[in-house]
Design a protein around this motif. Structure first.
Motif, PDB file in Angstrom:
ATOM      1  N   PHE A 196       0.858  -1.194   0.000  1.00  0.00           N
ATOM      2  CA  PHE A 196       0.000   0.000   0.000  1.00  0.00           C
ATOM      3  C   PHE A 196       0.893   1.243   0.000  1.00  0.00           C
ATOM      4  O   PHE A 196       2.106   1.171   0.225  1.00  0.00           O
ATOM      5  CB  PHE A 196      -0.958   0.008   1.195  1.00  0.00           C
ATOM      6  N   GLY A 197       0.260   2.368  -0.219  1.00  0.00           N
ATOM      7  CA  GLY A 197       0.947   3.649  -0.157  1.00  0.00           C
ATOM      8  C   GLY A 197       0.222   4.605   0.760  1.00  0.00           C
ATOM      9  O   GLY A 197      -1.010   4.581   0.877  1.00  0.00           O
ATOM     10  N   LYS A 198       0.985   5.439   1.434  1.00  0.00           N
ATOM     11  CA  LYS A 198       0.399   6.393   2.369  1.00  0.00           C
ATOM     12  C   LYS A 198       1.071   7.763   2.197  1.00  0.00           C
ATOM     13  O   LYS A 198       2.222   7.862   1.765  1.00  0.00           O
ATOM     14  CB  LYS A 198       0.561   5.911   3.816  1.00  0.00           C
ATOM     15  N   TRP A 199       0.317   8.838   2.571  1.00  0.00           N
ATOM     16  CA  TRP A 199       0.866  10.215   2.634  1.00  0.00           C
ATOM     17  C   TRP A 199       0.693  10.729   4.057  1.00  0.00           C
ATOM     18  O   TRP A 199      -0.322  10.472   4.705  1.00  0.00           O
ATOM     19  CB  TRP A 199       0.134  11.175   1.682  1.00  0.00           C
ATOM     20  N   LYS A 200       1.729  11.455   4.484  1.00  0.00           N
ATOM     21  CA  LYS A 200       1.687  12.071   5.801  1.00  0.00           C
ATOM     22  C   LYS A 200       2.344  13.442   5.712  1.00  0.00           C
ATOM     23  O   LYS A 200       3.010  13.779   4.739  1.00  0.00           O
ATOM     24  CB  LYS A 200       2.425  11.204   6.824  1.00  0.00           C
ATOM     25  N   TYR A 201       2.098  14.266   6.735  1.00  0.00           N
ATOM     26  CA  TYR A 201       2.862  15.514   6.868  1.00  0.00           C
ATOM     27  C   TYR A 201       3.410  15.586   8.265  1.00  0.00           C
ATOM     28  O   TYR A 201       2.922  14.905   9.166  1.00  0.00           O
ATOM     29  CB  TYR A 201       2.014  16.749   6.556  1.00  0.00           C
ATOM     30  N   GLU A 202       4.416  16.370   8.434  1.00  0.00           N
ATOM     31  CA  GLU A 202       5.093  16.438   9.724  1.00  0.00           C
ATOM     32  C   GLU A 202       4.741  17.724  10.446  1.00  0.00           C
ATOM     33  O   GLU A 202       4.725  18.809   9.846  1.00  0.00           O
ATOM     34  CB  GLU A 202       6.606  16.345   9.536  1.00  0.00           C
ATOM     35  N   GLU A 206      -3.873   6.748  -8.686  1.00  0.00           N
ATOM     36  CA  GLU A 206      -3.343   5.389  -8.708  1.00  0.00           C
ATOM     37  C   GLU A 206      -1.825   5.377  -8.669  1.00  0.00           C
ATOM     38  O   GLU A 206      -1.229   4.410  -8.196  1.00  0.00           O
ATOM     39  CB  GLU A 206      -3.831   4.665  -9.955  1.00  0.00           C
ATOM     40  N   ASN A 207      -1.193   6.416  -9.177  1.00  0.00           N
ATOM     41  CA  ASN A 207       0.284   6.469  -9.113  1.00  0.00           C
ATOM     42  C   ASN A 207       0.752   7.174  -7.851  1.00  0.00           C
ATOM     43  O   ASN A 207       1.881   7.622  -7.772  1.00  0.00           O
ATOM     44  CB  ASN A 207       0.861   7.134 -10.353  1.00  0.00           C
ATOM     45  N   TYR A 208      -0.201   7.346  -6.911  1.00  0.00           N
ATOM     46  CA  TYR A 208       0.098   7.878  -5.588  1.00  0.00           C
ATOM     47  C   TYR A 208       0.474   9.372  -5.622  1.00  0.00           C
ATOM     48  O   TYR A 208       1.213   9.857  -4.763  1.00  0.00           O
ATOM     49  CB  TYR A 208       1.180   7.039  -4.888  1.00  0.00           C
ATOM     50  N   THR A 209      -0.019  10.080  -6.631  1.00  0.00           N
ATOM     51  CA  THR A 209       0.127  11.536  -6.643  1.00  0.00           C
ATOM     52  C   THR A 209      -0.968  12.135  -5.795  1.00  0.00           C
ATOM     53  O   THR A 209      -2.158  11.851  -5.984  1.00  0.00           O
ATOM     54  CB  THR A 209       0.033  12.091  -8.070  1.00  0.00           C
TER      55      THR A 209
END
Length: 583
Positions: free
Chosen positions: A53-59, A94-97
Motif C-alpha cells: 500500500f501507499g500512504k501520505w503524511k505531513y510532519e 493510482e500512481n500515488y500523486t
C-alpha cells in the motif's frame, strides 16, 4: 507460538512507526502553489512489485507525523484520515500523486509519500510553498495640498492580502525616493491576519515639497514573491496641489484694449503668482498715497481724461511687492463756430472755425451735403451756391469709436434780382423773352403786359439751382409792347420791364444770362488766357533783358576797337612828321 501472519503485521507496524528508507538520489523537492490553487505533489518513487500500500503524511513542527491518505495496492481502495483541515480537499491517484485543492497558507508543510512492501518502507519528502499575490497598491489618506519648505504627510501606500509579506517603494516622477533627513521620511509596517495568515503592508511618506513638484506624479509599488519568482505591482499616479507663497505681483487692464477713451469702464486686475493666489490686494490710484482694499479686481466707471496716470497694486501684508501700469484716457473735443442753422445775406462774410482738442493728433474732414470738401470752408462773400449742410468731423484713428462731429446749416438769403433778355427766332416768326431771377427764398415770377395789365400764364421755367432760375415766354407781337417781370419773395418785391418791337420790326437781340456752369467754364477759359498772356510777357521780358545785355557788350567792344584805330592813326602821323624832319 505466534503465527506467520501475526509476525508480518507486527513487522509492518514497526516499519511505519520507526523505519524510514529513502530512495537513493531523492533529495528535498519543493512544490510552489498559488493561494487558492490545487497543490499537486507526485510521489517521485518507483512503485515496487511487491507493494502492499501507499500512504501520505505531513510532519508537525515538532516532527511527529500526521497520516492523511491511504491507498491499497490490491483492493484499489483509497482511505482519507480524519484530519479536519483537509476534509474534502484531498485526492490520491493510482500512481500515488496527492492533490490538495484550495491551497491555504497553512498548507506550507513537509509532506512525505510512503510506499510500503512486506519488508521495507520507501519515503519521498516534498516541501510545499504557498504564495499569495497582494492587492494592487493604493495611495490613501492623501494630503489635500503640500506646502513648500514644510515636511508634511503626503499619504499612505497600502497593499493587502500578501503572502509572504512584500516590500513597498515610493517614487517621484518614476524615480525611487530614498529616506533623507528633514526631506523624505518613510515609515513601513506590516500586519498579519491571524485567520488567513495574509499580510497587509502600509508605507507612510512624509515629504518636504518644492515648486519643482508642481504637476509631478507620485506613485508607489509593492514587490512580492510568487510561484514564478519576484514581481512588482505599481499604484496609480497621484498629483498634489502645491502651495507656495507669492513672489511677484502683476497688474492687468481689462478688457484688453489698445486704447481707452472717455466714457469707458476700466477694470484693474491684480494677480499674485503664489498658490493659492492672493484674494485681496491694495489698489493705488494716481495722486492717492493710501491704497484701496479690494478683491483682485477694481473697476473705474465712465473714466475721464483726468484719470490718466499710473495705477498700482500690492499685497496687503507685503506692500513692498507692488506692480504698476500706465493708463492714458484718450479724449476728443470739437467746437464748430458758428453751428446749427445760420442765415446770412448774399455777399456777407462768414468766418467758420472748427477747433479740435485731443489727446493725440486727430484727422479732420469737412463735408458739404454728404460730399467731402478738399479744404475747410471760408466765406469772404457769400453766394447762393454756398448754402447747404456743412459737417466738421474728427476722429482719432488709433482709438476705436472716438469720433466727434458738428454741423452747420447755412442759409444764404437775398432780395430778388431781375435781368430780362430777348431774342428773335431765326425764322423771324417769334421772339423769346426771358426773365432771369436770383434770390432766396425762391422768388415767384409773374409776367404782365404793361398798359393792359394782362397776366401771361403760358410760361416755361427752368430748375431753381443755387438761388437762380428763369421764366421764358415766346410771343409774336403785331405791335410794340412792354412786358413786365415781377419777382417776389419774403424779403422784397422787384419789378423790371422790357420793350419789345413788333415782329415785323427788326431790333437788336440781348445776350442771354450766362448760367453758373457756363460762367465757371468762361472763368476757366479766362484763367487759361491770362496764364498764356502772362507767360508770353515773361518770355518777352527775358528776351529783352538778354538783348539789352548783348547790345551793351557790343557797344563796349566797339569802343575798344575805335580806340585802337585812333592809336594807329596817331602813330602814322608821327612817322610822317619824322620823315619830313629828316628831309
Amino acid at each position: 507460538m505466534e503465527s506467520k501472519g501475526a509476525s508480518s503485521c507486527r513487522l509492518l507496524f514497526c516499519l511505519l512507526i520507526s523505519a524510514t528508507v529513502l530512495r537513493p538520489g531523492l533529495g528535498w523537492y519543493t512544490v510552489n502553489s498559488a493561494y487558492g490553487d490545487t497543490i499537486i505533489m507526485p510521489c517521485r518513487l518507483d512503485v515496487p512489485q511487491n507493494l502492499m500500500f501507499g500512504k501520505w503524511k505531513y510532519e508537525k513542527p515538532d516532527g511527529s507525523p500526521v497520516f492523511i491518505a491511504f491507498r491499497s495496492s490490491t483492493k484499489k481502495s483509497v482511505q482519507y484520515d480524519d484530519v479536519p483541515e483537509y476534509k474534502d480537499r484531498l485526492s490520491l491517484s493510482e500512481n500515488y500523486t496527492l492533490s490538495i485543492s484550495n491551497a491555504r497558507i497553512s498548507d506550507e508543510k513537509r509532506f512525505v509519500c510512503m510506499l510500503v512492501t512486506e519488508d521495507n518502507v520507501f519515503e519521498a519528502p516534498t516541501i510545499v510553498k504557498v504564495f499569495k499575490q497582494p492587492s494592487k497598491p493604493e495611495i490613501v489618506s492623501k494630503a489635500l495640498f503640500l506646502e513648500t519648505e514644510q515636511l508634511k504627510k503626503l499619504g499612505d501606500c497600502i497593499s493587502e492580502d500578501s503572502y509572504p509579506d512584500g516590500n513597498i517603494t515610493w517614487y517621484r516622477n518614476g524615480k525611487v525616493l530614498h529616506p533623507l533627513e528633514g526631506a523624505v521620511v518613510i515609515i513601513f509596517k506590516k500586519e498579519m491576519d491571524p485567520v488567513t495568515q495574509l499580510y497587509t503592508m502600509t508605507s507612510t511618506l512624509e515629504y518636504k515639497t518644492t515648486k519643482a513638484d508642481i504637476q509631478m506624479p507620485f506613485t508607489c509599488s509593492v514587490t512580492y514573491y510568487g510561484p514564478s519568482g519576484q514581481k512588482t505591482v505599481h499604484s496609480e499616479q497621484a498629483v498634489f496641489d502645491i502651495y507656495y507663497p507669492t513672489e511677484q505681483v502683476t497688474i492687468q487692464v481689462l478688457p484688453p484694449k489698445t486704447a481707452i477713451k472717455e466714457g469707458d469702464n476700466v477694470t484693474l486686475k491684480c494677480l499674485g503668482n503664489g498658490n493659492p493666489p492672493p484674494e485681496e490686494f491694495l489698489f493705488y490710484l494716481p495722486g492717492q498715497p493710501e491704497g484701496i482694499r479690494s478683491s483682485n479686481t477694481y473697476t473705474l466707471t465712465d473714466v475721464r481724461r483726468n484719470a490718466t496716470g499710473d495705477y498700482k497694486c500690492s499685497l496687503i501684508d507685503k506692500k513692498s511687492m507692488i506692480a504698476s501700469t500706465a493708463i492714458t484716457v484718450h479724449y476728443l473735443d470739437l467746437s464748430l463756430n458758428p453751428s446749427g442753422e445760420v442765415t446770412r445775406q448774399i455777399g456777407d462774410a462768414l468766418p467758420v472755425s472748427c477747433t479740435i482738442s485731443a489727446s493725440r493728433n486727430a484727422t479732420v474732414v469737412w463735408m458739404k451735403d454728404n460730399i467731402r470738401l478738399r479744404s475747410s470752408p471760408s466765406f469772404s462773400s457769400l453766394h447762393y451756391q454756398d448754402a447747404g449742410n456743412y459737417v466738421c468731423e474728427t476722429a482719432l484713428q488709433e482709438v476705436e469709436g472716438l469720433k466727434k462731429r458738428e454741423s452747420l446749416t447755412l442759409i444764404v438769403e437775398g432780395k430778388p434780382q431781375i435781368k430780362m433778355t430777348k431774342k428773335t427766332d431765326p425764322s423771324g416768326l417769334s421772339k423769346t423773352i426771358i426773365c432771369h431771377v436770383e434770390g432766396f427764398p425762391k422768388p415767384a415770377i409773374q409776367w404782365t403786359i404793361t398798359g393792359s395789365g394782362s397776366v401771361i400764364n403760358q410760361t416755361e421755367e427752368s430748375p431753381y439751382i443755387n438761388g437762380r432760375y428763369y421764366s421764358k415766354i415766346i410771343i409774336s407781337p403785331e405791335e410794340n409792347v412792354t412786358l413786365t417781370c415781377t419777382a417776389e419773395n419774403q424779403l422784397e418785391r422787384t419789378v423790371n420791364s422790357l420793350n419789345v418791337s413788333a415782329i415785323s420790326i427788326p431790333e437788336h437781340d440781348e445776350a442771354d444770362e450766362i448760367s453758373d456752369e457756363n460762367r465757371e467754364k468762361v472763368n476757366d477759359q479766362a484763367k487759361l488766357i491770362v496764364g498764356i498772356v502772362v507767360g508770353l510777357l515773361l518770355a518777352a521780358l527775358v528776351a529783352g533783358v538778354v538783348y539789352w545785355l548783348y547790345m551793351k557788350k557790343s557797344k563796349t567792344a566797339s569802343k575798344h576797337v575805335n580806340k585802337d584805330l585812333g592809336n594807329m592813326e596817331e602813330n602814322k602821323k608821327l612817322e610822317e612828321n619824322n620823315h619830313k624832319t629828316e628831309a
